[in-house]
Design a protein around this motif. Structure first.
Motif, PDB file in Angstrom:
ATOM      1  N   ILE A 370      36.976  52.293 -35.744  1.00  0.00           N
ATOM      2  CA  ILE A 370      38.167  52.596 -34.943  1.00  0.00           C
ATOM      3  C   ILE A 370      37.725  52.875 -33.520  1.00  0.00           C
ATOM      4  CG2 ILE A 370      40.167  54.110 -34.676  1.00  0.00           C
ATOM      5  CD1 ILE A 370      39.923  54.786 -37.633  1.00  0.00           C
ATOM      6  N   ALA A 371      38.439  52.291 -32.547  1.00  0.00           N
ATOM      7  CA  ALA A 371      38.083  52.498 -31.142  1.00  0.00           C
ATOM      8  C   ALA A 371      39.341  52.455 -30.287  1.00  0.00           C
ATOM      9  CB  ALA A 371      37.098  51.442 -30.660  1.00  0.00           C
ATOM     10  N   TYR A 372      39.396  53.381 -29.309  1.00  0.00           N
ATOM     11  CA  TYR A 372      40.439  53.337 -28.282  1.00  0.00           C
ATOM     12  C   TYR A 372      39.788  52.801 -27.016  1.00  0.00           C
ATOM     13  CZ  TYR A 372      43.275  54.879 -24.363  1.00  0.00           C
ATOM     14  OH  TYR A 372      43.970  54.913 -23.188  1.00  0.00           O
ATOM     15  N   ILE A 373      40.341  51.711 -26.503  1.00  0.00           N
ATOM     16  CA  ILE A 373      39.768  51.025 -25.348  1.00  0.00           C
ATOM     17  C   ILE A 373      40.705  51.192 -24.170  1.00  0.00           C
ATOM     18  CG2 ILE A 373      38.824  48.819 -24.530  1.00  0.00           C
ATOM     19  CD1 ILE A 373      38.956  48.000 -27.583  1.00  0.00           C
ATOM     20  N   ARG A 374      40.168  51.704 -23.052  1.00  0.00           N
ATOM     21  CA  ARG A 374      40.981  51.854 -21.849  1.00  0.00           C
ATOM     22  C   ARG A 374      41.238  50.493 -21.217  1.00  0.00           C
ATOM     23  NH1 ARG A 374      37.183  56.235 -20.230  1.00  0.00           N
ATOM     24  NH2 ARG A 374      36.461  54.756 -18.655  1.00  0.00           N
ATOM     25  N   ASP A 375      42.141  50.485 -20.238  1.00  0.00           N
ATOM     26  CA  ASP A 375      42.471  49.233 -19.563  1.00  0.00           C
ATOM     27  C   ASP A 375      41.279  48.629 -18.835  1.00  0.00           C
ATOM     28  OD1 ASP A 375      45.109  48.963 -20.349  1.00  0.00           O
ATOM     29  OD2 ASP A 375      45.833  50.312 -18.791  1.00  0.00           O
ATOM     30  N   ASP A 376      40.316  49.476 -18.425  1.00  0.00           N
ATOM     31  CA  ASP A 376      39.140  48.952 -17.745  1.00  0.00           C
ATOM     32  C   ASP A 376      38.087  48.429 -18.717  1.00  0.00           C
ATOM     33  OD1 ASP A 376      38.242  51.278 -18.859  1.00  0.00           O
ATOM     34  OD2 ASP A 376      37.615  52.228 -16.980  1.00  0.00           O
ATOM     35  N   GLY A 377      38.386  48.453 -20.031  1.00  0.00           N
ATOM     36  CA  GLY A 377      37.467  47.915 -21.022  1.00  0.00           C
ATOM     37  C   GLY A 377      36.491  48.907 -21.597  1.00  0.00           C
ATOM     38  N   LYS A 378      36.487  50.141 -21.144  1.00  0.00           N
ATOM     39  CA  LYS A 378      35.567  51.148 -21.649  1.00  0.00           C
ATOM     40  C   LYS A 378      36.131  51.760 -22.940  1.00  0.00           C
ATOM     41  CE  LYS A 378      32.716  50.738 -18.186  1.00  0.00           C
ATOM     42  NZ  LYS A 378      31.376  50.121 -18.395  1.00  0.00           N
ATOM     43  N   VAL A 379      35.227  52.008 -23.890  1.00  0.00           N
ATOM     44  CA  VAL A 379      35.617  52.642 -25.145  1.00  0.00           C
ATOM     45  C   VAL A 379      35.660  54.153 -24.925  1.00  0.00           C
ATOM     46  CG1 VAL A 379      34.999  53.036 -27.540  1.00  0.00           C
ATOM     47  CG2 VAL A 379      34.650  50.780 -26.529  1.00  0.00           C
ATOM     48  N   ALA A 380      36.857  54.716 -24.948  1.00  0.00           N
ATOM     49  CA  ALA A 380      37.015  56.154 -24.710  1.00  0.00           C
ATOM     50  C   ALA A 380      36.799  56.964 -25.985  1.00  0.00           C
ATOM     51  CB  ALA A 380      38.404  56.438 -24.137  1.00  0.00           C
ATOM     52  N   ILE A 381      37.222  56.427 -27.124  1.00  0.00           N
ATOM     53  CA  ILE A 381      37.080  57.116 -28.413  1.00  0.00           C
ATOM     54  C   ILE A 381      36.624  56.095 -29.445  1.00  0.00           C
ATOM     55  CG2 ILE A 381      38.275  58.425 -30.214  1.00  0.00           C
ATOM     56  CD1 ILE A 381      40.307  59.294 -28.161  1.00  0.00           C
TER      57      ILE A 381
END
Length: 860
Positions: A370-381
């Motif tokens: 499971i991953a949350y990806i920000r709009d800039d492409g970085k994996v935040a969680i």
């Protein structure tokens, strides 16, 4: 009416989000129009009051009609909202608010009669004031019923501080405005009490409304209640000013405060519409605004400052002790409020940290990545499982090497760009690095097959769910392989019966010749012939094994001895340019398996390795035991025997490696291979609960690995030589039944050599006829399994039906599992059989028969 296009049964996530967005926009637009309209009504009313103040009659008509109409409209809207409510407590609450507005409307009708009909100043106190006062208990009852529908929250220091600040401010403002006028007024006590009743009652109503707002969890209804409390606050403020004007006898219709009456009822109309919109509003939980909550003490101090400035001429020294006491109480309540707020924030932070820890545990324990990806492409969680899916443990889903090569990065970029949900499948390399020995070959061939689901989030970014579908992918491949084997089985079944009958006759004849002659040179040639026939029989067994028409014969076996026996056979069949090396651990290991299948599999792999090294090289056998995990094993996790056959030949192309275990697939020239060798290896390993794998690099050689469950067995039960040097003898009468001459004559030759009296029958019916005549008593029947009209099973059933008690041996060249079919027969022998095996089984069955007869005689 225009026709409407048919809609699908289930809306897609994107269409549902669009519908919710449109509904939310329509609601915001309606709220803006309503507030704008009510504000315009208030401004219009106040403008009329300002413009008509110089004309007494006109301003009275304007204000009185305005108050009457707005209270009537508010009452009607509250009734409409009450009828719309589905919950009983909410419906009762709005009926109470409707009664409160209606009572004000009735009071205004009496007020209008005095001022507009009788053209006189309305007396005070009068009947109209009773109706005005009735609004307060009605509104309090409305707040009370609303409390019944909301879950309560614990009373905190902050709530006590809020109420204390409000009470202190109200007392200070009321004292500064009303104390001196009330003490200097010469009117009756009834007049003074009535004038003071307006601010006291309405301020009490405001405090009850504030406690209702602050001490209950309203969720989506907080906005409704906030507007209602704001309306009561406006009523409390204007009634306080009205009470002051009554005490100093300065009030008359057309006063500047008249707009507040209209504004209060406009707010009640707004609150009623907010309650209506709750039925169409998307479910969400809102909370009180932190900014407004922080302004509570500031607004209280501001109110005190404004009133002190406006009414400073009314101050008296008698008020000083009272105001000082109220000021101290205000300070204490403000401190209590601040302390309660800090404790509340601390508790909330602790809850947030606790929930964050719980969320992290649940996230890391999830079986999927499971991953949350920000709009800039970085994996935040991300969770732990996501890190375990690649060799490098990379969580950079857009730039990580494994994610880029597998195409996952491109799919995620598409979702972030188009804001559309995507599902796809991808292939990653093995997540775990090779370890000792066999793990090197294992990790080089495994791949991680994943399912990717990426969905855009409303607040920005995307949520990626990555599940491991390797096992399902493997099961699908095994299903396809099994279907291919089933096709082979259809062919094998037709060939096995006829071919095994022919081989049975040839093997029986050769073995008898070897027993009767004493020429060593001839015996060597006969042995070669016999070995060739057994190799031909083995080809049939391969077909039957591939199609699962023959089950593995599980028993104790010693893998090290089998490897050494195979190596000894290879010494005579491989070139001197090939170096044979053995690396065997656990020499005394004895496990449960099919030694014959394992030996044949090793021979096939070794001969393929020999063919791959025409100019010489190194052939190496390795054996060891390894503990495999669920991620490593293609079957159940546990302890496995790992046998590897490694050569230094030309290798196998990568595009071919996935097909080497397919039946009839071969890279050899026509006439050089059948394409069954490796397929048989794969099938035999699967029969025994294991599997086979391949790892190869062009120009550097190939490694085949065989995995078998290391189920320990008793080494003392391992059979050495099943056949004795001589045929066991006997004199009994035996009936042999078969529809083919070759197996009949072969069996007769072997049994004649053993001394038995042999009678032949070419069908099941003929055999029944011979037995029924009774001309000769038979001690044993040997029957073929498959014959026209009456096979071996039906023959046995007929004998039992006629109560003929003769032992029957079943000879079969095409049987799914002859060992599980022996419960009705005295024994089962598989074609082709060795002459010594036939003689041994016949002697055993006859001896058992004799023992049973002897036991029965003694018992009689």
């Amino acid at each position: 009416m225009p026709t409407q296009a048919p809609q699908p049964n289930r809306a897609t996530p994107s269409s549902s989000a669009q519908l919710r967005s449109k509904a939310s926009q329509a609601q915001r637009s309606g709220r803006v129009r309503l507030v704008g309209l009510l504000f315009a009504v208030s401004v219009l009313f106040h403008s009329g009051v300002v413009l008509l103040r110089g004309r007494s009659t006109a301003v009275h008509w304007w204000t009185d009609i305005g108050w009457t109409l707005i209270s009537l409209i508010a009452a009607a809207k509250c009734v409409d909202t009450a009828l719309r409510q589905q919950r009983r407590h909410q419906r009762r609450a709005w009926w109470c608010f409707a009664i409160g507005c209606a009572s004000w409307f009735l009071g205004m009708l009496i007020w209008d009669y005095f001022e507009l009909v009788a053209t006189q100043i309305t007396p005070f106190p009068a009947v109209s004031d009773v109706f005005f006062f009735a609004l307060v208990p009605a509104f309090i009852a409305g707040f009370w019923f609303q409390k019944q529908s909301a879950p309560s929250v614990p009373l905190t220091l902050k709530h006590v501080g809020d109420l204390g600040v409000t009470l202190s401010v109200a007392a200070m403002v009321g004292a500064m405005m009303l104390y001196r006028p009330a003490t200097q007024l010469t009117e009756s006590r009834t007049y003074v009490a009535s004038a003071l009743a307006y601010p006291v009652l309405h301020l009490s109503m405001l405090l009850f409304g504030l406690s209702t707002l602050w001490q209950y969890n309203w969720g989506r209804r907080r906005r409704v209640l906030s507007v209602q409390v704001l309306a009561t606050a406006l009523l409390a403020a204007v009634t306080t000013l009205y009470g002051h004007s009554l005490l100093i006898r300065s009030y008359e219709a057309g006063h500047v405060i008249d707009v507040f009456w209209v504004g209060a009822f406009c707010l009640m109309i707004w609150a009623a519409y907010e309650a209506d919109w709750l039925h169409t509003e998307r479910s969400r939980v809102s909370d009180v605004s932190p900014t407004l909550d922080a302004l509570v003490p500031a607004l209280g101090v501001l109110a005190i400052t404004v009133v002190a400035f406006a009414f400073h001429t009314q101050w008296t020294t008698e008020l000083v002790p009272f105001l000082v006491g109220l000021g101290v109480m205000l300070a204490l309540f403000m401190g209590m409020r601040a302390w309660g707020s800090s404790q509340l924030v601390k508790g909330l932070l602790d809850d947030v940290r606790r929930e964050e820890r719980r969320f992290r545990v649940l996230l890391d324990d999830a079986p999927i990545g499971i991953a949350y990806i920000r709009d800039d492409g970085k994996v935040a969680i991300c969770n732990r499982r996501l890190k375990q899916m690649t060799k490098s443990g990379s969580i950079d889903l857009l730039e990580g090497e494994e994610w880029v090569e597998s195409g996952v990065s491109d799919r995620i970029r598409t979702v972030l760009l188009r804001k559309e949900r995507i599902q796809s499948e991808h292939t990653l390399a093995a997540p775990e690095k090779g370890q000792e020995g066999e793990k090197e070959h294992l990790s080089s061939e495994l791949e991680r097959h994943i399912q990717l689901s990426v969905a855009p989030l409303g607040g920005g970014g995307a949520l990626a769910l990555i599940s491991d579908g390797t096992e399902q992918h493997m099961l699908l491949k095994q299903l396809v392989q099994a279907q291919k084997m089933e096709a082979v089985g259809s062919l094998a079944g037709g060939l096995a019966h006829d071919f095994n009958n022919l081989l049975t006759a040839m093997l029986a004849g050769v073995s008898l010749v070897r027993l009767k002659q004493d020429d060593p040179e001839l015996d060597e040639h006969l042995e070669q012939m016999e070995q060739s026939m057994w190799q031909a029989a083995e080809l049939t067994q391969r077909l039957l094994t591939l199609s699962r028409k023959r089950e593995a014969t599980m028993g104790p076996m010693q893998p090290a001895k089998i490897v050494r026996r195979v190596a000894k056979l290879l010494e005579r069949s491989i070139a001197e340019t090939i170096t044979l090396k053995l690396d065997l651990e656990e020499e005394d290991l004895c496990i449960l398996g099919d030694g014959g299948q394992l030996e044949q599999a090793l021979l096939n792999l070794a001969l393929n390795a020999r063919d791959a090294m025409p100019e010489g090289g190194r052939l190496e056998f390795k054996m060891r035991v390894a503990d495999l995990t669920a991620a490593s094993a293609r079957s159940l996790p546990g302890s496995y025997l790992v046998l590897t056959v490694t050569d230094t030949g030309h290798g196998i192309p990568e595009e071919v490696q996935s097909r080497v275990f397919e039946p009839f697939f071969t890279t050899k020239a026509a006439g050089e291979g059948t394409g069954l060798g490796l397929a048989m290896v794969y099938a035999s390993m699967k029969e025994q609960g294991g599997w086979a794998s391949v790892s190869s690099l062009m120009g550097r050689g190939t490694t085949f690995s065989l995995y078998l469950p290391a189920r320990e067995a008793d080494a003392s039960e391992v059979e050495s030589d099943r056949f004795t040097s001589a045929l066991p003898q006997g004199t009994e009468s035996i009936l042999v039944v078969d529809d083919r001459d070759a197996p009949l004559l072969a069996a007769k030759g072997v049994l004649d050599a053993c001394g038995y009296r042999v009678v032949l029958a070419w069908s099941g019916a003929e055999a029944l006829e011979r037995i029924s005549k009774g001309d000769q008593a038979f001690d044993l029947v040997i029957t073929d399994a498959v014959m026209p009209n009456m096979g071996g099973r039906r023959l046995l059933a007929e004998l039992k039906a006629r109560e003929v008690n003769i032992p029957v041996i079943l000879a079969t060249g095409y049987e799914v599992d002859p060992h599980t079919s022996s419960d009705s027969f005295s024994a089962v022998i598989a074609k082709p059989y060795h002459s010594k095996e036939l003689a041994r089984i016949v002697r055993r069955v006859l001896d058992e028969r004799a023992n049973q007869v002897s036991s029965s005689s003694r018992a009689g």
